[in-house]
Design an enzyme around this catalytic site. Structure first.
Site, PDB file in Angstrom:
ATOM      1  N   HIS A 153     -11.589  59.112  77.625  1.00  0.00           N
ATOM      2  CA  HIS A 153     -12.405  58.625  76.489  1.00  0.00           C
ATOM      3  C   HIS A 153     -12.938  59.789  75.654  1.00  0.00           C
ATOM      4  O   HIS A 153     -13.967  59.644  74.995  1.00  0.00           O
ATOM      5  CB  HIS A 153     -13.576  57.763  76.963  1.00  0.00           C
ATOM      6  CG  HIS A 153     -13.205  56.723  77.976  1.00  0.00           C
ATOM      7  ND1 HIS A 153     -12.851  55.440  77.652  1.00  0.00           N
ATOM      8  CD2 HIS A 153     -13.100  56.809  79.326  1.00  0.00           C
ATOM      9  CE1 HIS A 153     -12.570  54.764  78.748  1.00  0.00           C
ATOM     10  NE2 HIS A 153     -12.703  55.579  79.788  1.00  0.00           N
ATOM     11  N   SER A 274      -9.828  77.962  52.898  1.00  0.00           N
ATOM     12  CA  SER A 274     -10.254  77.026  51.864  1.00  0.00           C
ATOM     13  C   SER A 274     -10.493  77.808  50.587  1.00  0.00           C
ATOM     14  O   SER A 274     -10.973  78.936  50.623  1.00  0.00           O
ATOM     15  CB  SER A 274     -11.539  76.334  52.318  1.00  0.00           C
ATOM     16  OG  SER A 274     -12.227  75.837  51.186  1.00  0.00           O
ATOM     17  N   LYS A 280     -13.849  78.946  56.182  1.00  0.00           N
ATOM     18  CA  LYS A 280     -12.931  77.983  56.785  1.00  0.00           C
ATOM     19  C   LYS A 280     -11.643  78.614  57.302  1.00  0.00           C
ATOM     20  O   LYS A 280     -11.108  79.547  56.735  1.00  0.00           O
ATOM     21  CB  LYS A 280     -12.554  76.896  55.762  1.00  0.00           C
ATOM     22  CG  LYS A 280     -13.676  75.940  55.440  1.00  0.00           C
ATOM     23  CD  LYS A 280     -13.996  74.963  56.555  1.00  0.00           C
ATOM     24  CE  LYS A 280     -13.040  73.814  56.622  1.00  0.00           C
ATOM     25  NZ  LYS A 280     -13.275  72.718  55.721  1.00  0.00           N
TER      26      LYS A 280
END
Ligand code: ARG
Length: 456
Positions: A153, A274, A280
């Site tokens: 999960h 980016s 980024k």
């Protein structure tokens, strides 16, 4: 080539919708190989003279050299690769070119070409997947003891090793390779000589052409021969499943590369920056592998839908079989190469993985198992006791193995200090010695077998 009974030529829109040369030019090598095998057989059977066959064969070699050097000319009037090549042959050798198409049709011709192409495509994929497996095994071996949180999960579940996690993908790729091998084996029958749909009255030798093209045997039913595209669907289904596995691996990398996880530093070579956010480092390659899986699945769906309502034998719908296979093959090749490159060069932050494995109460099951083993307590009760220990650790903001013994004894008096030997993540993974379990000894044993499977 077929205009004898027509008074007028096709409308320009007809020319455009009819032509497959813009994409089926990719079959040129297979088309020439098929024609050479066919004409050699026609000569041997006395259906065309040896002299004409020699001229045809030499002309086909010249055309192959031209295509190699300059590409295939795209002439919509000539419809497809079969007619483009035949018309060039006529220019080169004159009327004898017209004998090549004896005892065959474009229906069996294209079925043969495409099978040959898919067979080569499978060999390429096979080589790529082998490289991916080698990369997985090499990184798994280096990280056979590296503890990381295992998830269910996407919640921290039990500690596993990174080597074990990577080897899970090795198993997926092993099944992918076996699906491609199956597809190749089933495609190993030659449709050439089935002619338009009913076979031919000429005394052909289909075993000879099948053998010349490297097929195990000729196909056994002429109607099926020209209308069967199972080989293309087999390829697309195997490609879909392989891309699905690649996509799952890509998704792991995307999650692992995110700041909250920080399990990996993606190599510069497989990331982008980016244009606006200087900090980024985006996992674009992995995201595109994930995206490509959707497109590959779309290709498979496209051909399923094309084929599902077609009566026997050939219908022109089937000309649309090639673009989805070509597209899927190109996307799959890129995806395999990108994932292999990422696996080879990614930096695993094993310290960070270990830290998270230690902080998530991931050894709770080990505590419960110890209570069962050493205290003779039923598992359900042990589960409950352990739950209280986890709550205490959470309240004290410490990992389970740092809870004081008094606290544990307050929860259940049957706990003693031997418990600390099972609460560390290393002890936890080392204990999972069941076949296929995450214990480093088990992982190493599987890696040794894998190396044998890979012949390295
Ligand atoms: N370009 C065609 C295809 O890809 C070749 C077969 C054409 N056969 C025909 N009967 N018109 O399917």
């Amino acid at each position: 080539m077929w205009g004898g009974r027509f008074a007028a030529g096709p409308a320009s829109i007809m020319r455009e919708i009819n032509a497959s040369i813009p994409f089926d030019k990719r079959l040129w090598k297979q088309d020439i190989a098929g024609s050479k095998a066919h004409v050699a057989m026609l000569a041997k059977q006395g259906i065309v003279s040896q002299q004409d066959a020699d001229a045809i064969s030499a002309g086909l070699d010249t055309i192959a050299a031209e295509y190699e050097a300059h590409g295939v000319p795209v002439d919509l009037d000539l419809e497809d690769i079969h007619m483009v090549t035949e018309s060039r042959l006529a220019e080169l050798i004159g009327p004898a070119a017209g004998r090549l198409h004896t005892a065959r049709s474009r229906n069996d011709q294209v079925a043969t070409d495409f099978r040959l192409w898919v067979r080569d495509a499978i060999d390429e994929v096979e080589a790529g997947l082998l490289g991916l497996q080698r990369a997985l095994v090499a990184r798994a071996e280096d990280n056979a003891d590296a503890v990381m949180p295992g998830f269910t999960h996407l919640q921290s579940a039990q500690p596993v090793t990174l080597g074990h996690h990577l080897m899970a993908y090795y198993e997926m790729v092993r099944r992918d390779r076996s699906r491609f091998a199956d597809a190749r084996a089933r495609a190993d029958e030659c449709p050439l000589g089935a002619a338009a749909l009913a076979g031919t009255g000429f005394p052909t030798d289909r075993h000879m052409t099948a053998a010349a093209l490297g097929f195990a045997k000729p196909t056994d039913n002429s109607l099926d021969s020209v209308s069967d595209r199972d080989f293309a669907l087999d390829y697309l289904m195997a490609a879909t499943q392989a891309s699905l596995h690649l996509s799952r691996l890509a998704e792991e990398f995307i999650i692992w590369a995110s700041q909250p996880f920080g399990f990996v530093k993606l190599p510069d070579a497989y990331s982008t920056g980016s244009s606006i956010m200087p900090q980024k480092r985006n996992p674009d390659a992995a995201e595109l592998v994930r995206g490509h899986a959707g497109r590959i699945m779309g290709c498979m769906t496209a051909l399923c839908v094309t084929m599902k309502g077609l009566p026997l034998a050939y219908s022109k719908d089937m000309q649309d079989d090639k673009p989805p296979v070509f597209e899927a093959h190109d996307l799959l090749g890129l995806s395999i190469a990108a994932m292999t490159g990422m696996i080879e060069t990614v930096t695993f932050r094993t310290d960070r993985m270990r830290g998270l494995a230690e902080s998530g109460f991931a050894t709770a099951t080990d505590l419960a198992d110890w209570l069962v083993r050493e205290g003779g307590i039923p598992f359900r009760e042990a589960h409950h006791i352990t739950g209280r220990a986890v709550a205490a650790a959470e309240a004290a903001a410490v990992p389970l193995d740092q809870l004081p013994l008094e606290t544990l004894k307050d929860i259940d008096a049957r706990i003693d200090d031997r418990i600390y030997a099972v609460l560390t993540v290393d002890a936890s993974v080392a204990s999972r010695q069941s076949h296929g379990g995450t214990a480093p000894a088990q992982v190493r044993a599987r890696i040794a077998d894998a190396k044998k499977e890979l012949g390295s």
